[in-house]
Structure formats: structure tokens, C-alpha cells
Design a protein around this motif. Structure first.
Motif, PDB file in Angstrom:
ATOM      1  N   SER A 119       0.761  -1.183  -0.123  1.00  0.00           N
ATOM      2  CA  SER A 119      -0.081   0.125  -0.026  1.00  0.00           C
ATOM      3  C   SER A 119       0.862   1.161  -0.152  1.00  0.00           C
ATOM      4  CB  SER A 119      -1.148   0.057   1.152  1.00  0.00           C
ATOM      5  OG  SER A 119      -1.811  -0.915   1.067  1.00  0.00           O
ATOM      6  N   GLU A 120       2.275   1.368  -0.098  1.00  0.00           N
ATOM      7  CA  GLU A 120       3.021   2.379   0.130  1.00  0.00           C
ATOM      8  C   GLU A 120       2.912   2.946  -1.434  1.00  0.00           C
ATOM      9  OE1 GLU A 120       7.819   3.354   0.690  1.00  0.00           O
ATOM     10  OE2 GLU A 120       6.953   1.534   1.564  1.00  0.00           O
ATOM     11  N   ILE A 121       2.944   4.371  -1.523  1.00  0.00           N
ATOM     12  CA  ILE A 121       2.899   4.883  -2.764  1.00  0.00           C
ATOM     13  C   ILE A 121       4.441   5.414  -3.133  1.00  0.00           C
ATOM     14  CG2 ILE A 121       2.143   7.127  -4.162  1.00  0.00           C
ATOM     15  CD1 ILE A 121      -0.002   5.126  -3.120  1.00  0.00           C
ATOM     16  N   ILE A 122       4.735   4.997  -4.339  1.00  0.00           N
ATOM     17  CA  ILE A 122       6.040   5.546  -4.940  1.00  0.00           C
ATOM     18  C   ILE A 122       5.989   5.952  -6.184  1.00  0.00           C
ATOM     19  CG2 ILE A 122       7.240   3.730  -3.778  1.00  0.00           C
ATOM     20  CD1 ILE A 122       7.545   2.170  -6.282  1.00  0.00           C
ATOM     21  N   ALA A 123       7.151   6.715  -6.704  1.00  0.00           N
ATOM     22  CA  ALA A 123       6.738   7.508  -7.930  1.00  0.00           C
ATOM     23  C   ALA A 123       8.007   6.838  -8.979  1.00  0.00           C
ATOM     24  CB  ALA A 123       7.363   9.035  -7.841  1.00  0.00           C
ATOM     25  N   CYS A 124       7.407   6.514 -10.127  1.00  0.00           N
ATOM     26  CA  CYS A 124       8.279   5.845 -11.162  1.00  0.00           C
ATOM     27  C   CYS A 124       9.368   6.928 -11.474  1.00  0.00           C
ATOM     28  CB  CYS A 124       7.464   5.665 -12.444  1.00  0.00           C
ATOM     29  SG  CYS A 124       8.791   4.954 -13.770  1.00  0.00           S
ATOM     30  N   PRO A 125      10.808   6.590 -11.360  1.00  0.00           N
ATOM     31  CA  PRO A 125      11.791   7.545 -11.860  1.00  0.00           C
ATOM     32  C   PRO A 125      11.801   7.789 -13.177  1.00  0.00           C
ATOM     33  CG  PRO A 125      12.832   5.349 -11.381  1.00  0.00           C
ATOM     34  CD  PRO A 125      11.196   5.292 -10.991  1.00  0.00           C
ATOM     35  N   ASP A 126      11.485   6.970 -14.023  1.00  0.00           N
ATOM     36  CA  ASP A 126      11.361   7.271 -15.694  1.00  0.00           C
ATOM     37  C   ASP A 126      10.172   8.206 -16.110  1.00  0.00           C
ATOM     38  OD1 ASP A 126      13.412   5.537 -15.503  1.00  0.00           O
ATOM     39  OD2 ASP A 126      12.554   4.091 -17.093  1.00  0.00           O
ATOM     40  N   CYS A 127       8.874   7.891 -15.782  1.00  0.00           N
ATOM     41  CA  CYS A 127       7.766   8.556 -16.255  1.00  0.00           C
ATOM     42  C   CYS A 127       6.909   9.349 -15.262  1.00  0.00           C
ATOM     43  CB  CYS A 127       6.644   7.501 -16.920  1.00  0.00           C
ATOM     44  SG  CYS A 127       5.754   6.501 -15.545  1.00  0.00           S
TER      45      CYS A 127
END
Length: 55
Positions: free
Chosen positions: A21-29
Motif C-alpha cells: 500500500s506504499e505509494i512510490i513514483a516511477c523514476p522514468d515517467c
């Protein structure tokens, strides 16, 4: 742990202390992703936050 971005198919390396359930950001898009499973590591697009408007 490694997972694939469902938006751009980039490989994302998840830290060892990642939680479901953790939210992360894609480093590419830059897409916001939710960790839906750790075994196997699976990511999905994070749900959009909607306004409550006091209803």
C-alpha cells in the motif's frame, strides 16, 4: 526487489523496507504507483485523490 511500472514498463528497484500500500513514483515517467503485493513485487497506478466537498 524489482518490479515493473505498469505505465511505462520501466524496471523499478524497491527498497528492502517497502510496505504494501506504499505509494512510490516511477523514476522514468513520474507516475504515482501503489505497491499492491510484495510477493511477487507488483505495482499498480495509484488511485486519484478525489475532493470530499464535505459530503
Amino acid at each position: 526487489m524489482r518490479a515493473e511500472c505498469p505505465e511505462c514498463a520501466a524496471e523499478i528497484i524497491l527498497p528492502a523496507n517497502t510496505l504494501e500500500s506504499e505509494i512510490i513514483a516511477c523514476p522514468d515517467c513520474g507516475a504515482e504507483l501503489e505497491v499492491v503485493s510484495l510477493n511477487p513485487p507488483t505495482l499498480a497506478l495509484a488511485p486519484e485523490v478525489e475532493e470530499d466537498w464535505g459530503e
